[in-house]
Scaffold this motif. Structure first.
Motif, mmCIF file in Angstrom:
data_model
loop_
_atom_site.group_PDB
_atom_site.id
_atom_site.type_symbol
_atom_site.label_atom_id
_atom_site.label_comp_id
_atom_site.label_asym_id
_atom_site.label_seq_id
_atom_site.Cartn_x
_atom_site.Cartn_y
_atom_site.Cartn_z
ATOM 1 N N ILE A 321 0.898 -1.110 0.024
ATOM 2 C CA ILE A 321 0.221 0.249 -0.234
ATOM 3 C C ILE A 321 0.887 1.599 0.130
ATOM 4 O O ILE A 321 0.854 1.964 -0.414
ATOM 5 N N ASN A 322 1.296 1.700 0.890
ATOM 6 C CA ASN A 322 2.741 2.169 0.400
ATOM 7 C C ASN A 322 3.103 2.567 -0.419
ATOM 8 O O ASN A 322 3.017 3.840 -1.223
ATOM 9 N N ARG A 323 3.584 2.068 -1.255
ATOM 10 C CA ARG A 323 4.528 2.074 -2.233
ATOM 11 C C ARG A 323 3.074 3.008 -3.695
ATOM 12 O O ARG A 323 3.119 3.523 -4.062
ATOM 13 N N LEU A 324 1.919 1.886 -3.514
ATOM 14 C CA LEU A 324 0.837 2.279 -4.138
ATOM 15 C C LEU A 324 0.016 3.903 -3.532
ATOM 16 O O LEU A 324 -0.066 4.985 -4.832
ATOM 17 N N ILE A 325 0.537 4.593 -2.332
ATOM 18 C CA ILE A 325 -0.100 5.888 -1.846
ATOM 19 C C ILE A 325 1.055 6.519 -2.206
ATOM 20 O O ILE A 325 0.879 7.874 -3.202
ATOM 21 N N GLU A 326 2.226 6.472 -2.522
ATOM 22 C CA GLU A 326 3.519 7.544 -3.210
ATOM 23 C C GLU A 326 3.176 7.779 -4.779
ATOM 24 O O GLU A 326 3.062 8.674 -5.193
ATOM 25 N N GLU A 327 2.933 6.265 -5.449
ATOM 26 C CA GLU A 327 3.002 6.526 -7.159
ATOM 27 C C GLU A 327 1.166 7.459 -7.047
ATOM 28 O O GLU A 327 1.307 8.272 -8.538
ATOM 29 N N GLU A 328 -0.076 7.157 -6.547
ATOM 30 C CA GLU A 328 -0.931 7.633 -6.825
ATOM 31 C C GLU A 328 -0.815 9.364 -6.458
ATOM 32 O O GLU A 328 -1.706 10.604 -6.912
#
Length: 337
Positions: A321-328
């Motif tokens: 989820i942290n990777r997705l948060i950073e990307e979005e």
């Protein structure tokens, strides 16, 4: 194997629920657990359970403990060897993918922010309340206390982070996102909600506009964003109402049911009702926006709540989820200015 650190001295009745919940998790979820706390007390609890030495469970000693009465800011500065600090360092140093704590909420949030740091693009971390609805699927309320005062951009970031969490963990394909306000119309609310509206509208989310307090439990929205002051009041009022309803319903059943078969059937329905409202089934409040994984459990968490907290931390880690948060956040251009 995912490894989750547990603040074994955090809860009101620590370390027993933490130890029992950890044992249940390693047996049922296929994870490894590291218990951070006073080794003699933690080991004493473990020794009450046969076969624990053959399980993927470990103790890391922490000489100090942060209590519910400690000042969060002072405790974070002075108690450098607390069980909470040790658990968070295990995540920072790569020994665990996440940690959970049923300890002092303010101290957990401050420690996670200081020790783990923030995901790039996040102004402030936000805590998420997971609440039941009449349709059976839970709703996410964010923020529920991490940030008393918020900017419109922070609410936009909260919306992005919670929408990702809803998709990844709660399996909502297109979560409906709303702003908690005092009316459905765009012009209703205060300066914060009115300024946040156009930001959320432009984020390419499934934004449904303003929602009111009654919508929290109606099941017609999946993510509700608000400042931490409003969210915490809503959460605490909700907890009080749940306890009152359960108590009144139990009293009514005991007072009015006289036929045995009716009593048995109603007791079964009451047990199902309690389970649907039981905070321990949800495991705790994720702290979104910090590196690693942090789950804040209720201070009176039982072993089931600790087990489910470990389950949520494991799912959070596996979902990235942290990777997705950073990307979005980068893609939606609502990173700090």
């Amino acid at each position: 194997m995912v490894t989750i650190a547990v603040d074994a001295m955090g809860g009101d009745h620590a370390p027993r629920p933490e130890v029992e919940g950890a044992l249940s998790a390693v047996r049922q979820l296929g994870v490894k657990v590291i218990l951070a706390g006073q080794e003699d007390l933690v080991r004493k609890e473990l020794e009450q359970h046969d076969g624990w030495r053959e399980l993927p469970i470990e103790i890391v000693h922490a000489s100090e403990r942060i209590t519910m009465h400690d000042s969060a800011a002072r405790a974070v500065r002075t108690k450098r060897d607390s069980s909470l600090r040790v658990a968070s360092r295990l995540v920072r140093d790569g020994c665990a993918q996440g940690f959970i704590s049923a300890g002092n909420t303010g101290a957990v949030m401050a420690t996670a922010k200081v020790v783990l740091g923030l995901v790039p693009g996040v102004d402030r971390p936000a805590s998420v309340g997971v609440l039941p609805t009449v349709v059976g699927s839970p709703v996410l309320l964010v923020d529920v206390g991490a940030n008393v005062d918020c900017s419109p951009r922070m609410l936009a970031q909260f919306a992005v982070m919670a929408e990702i969490y809803s998709r990844a963990i709660l399996r909502r394909p297109k979560p409906r996102v709303g702003i908690l306000s005092i009316g459905e119309e765009e012009h209703k609310g205060n300066d914060l909600t009115r300024a946040a509206w156009p930001l959320l509208q432009n984020l390419n989310l499934n934004f449904v506009g303003n929602v009111e307090g009654g919508d929290i439990y109606a099941g017609n929205v999946d993510v509700i964003v608000c400042d931490g002051f409003t969210g915490n009041v809503a959460l605490k009022v909700s907890e009080g109402i749940v306890e009152m309803v359960k108590s009144l319903l139990h009293e009514s059943l005991e007072a009015t049911l006289t036929r045995k078969i009716g009593y048995v059937l109603s007791k079964a329905a009451y047990a199902d009702f309690k389970k649907r409202l039981d905070y321990s089934e949800y495991g705790g409040a994720p702290l979104l926006g910090v590196r690693g994984v942090c789950i804040i459990c209720h201070g009176r968490s039982n072993s089931n709540a600790i087990r489910n907290g470990i389950r949520v931390a494991t799912e959070f880690s596996k979902a990235g989820i942290n990777r997705l948060i950073e990307e979005e956040l980068r893609a939606k251009a609502c990173e700090p200015g």
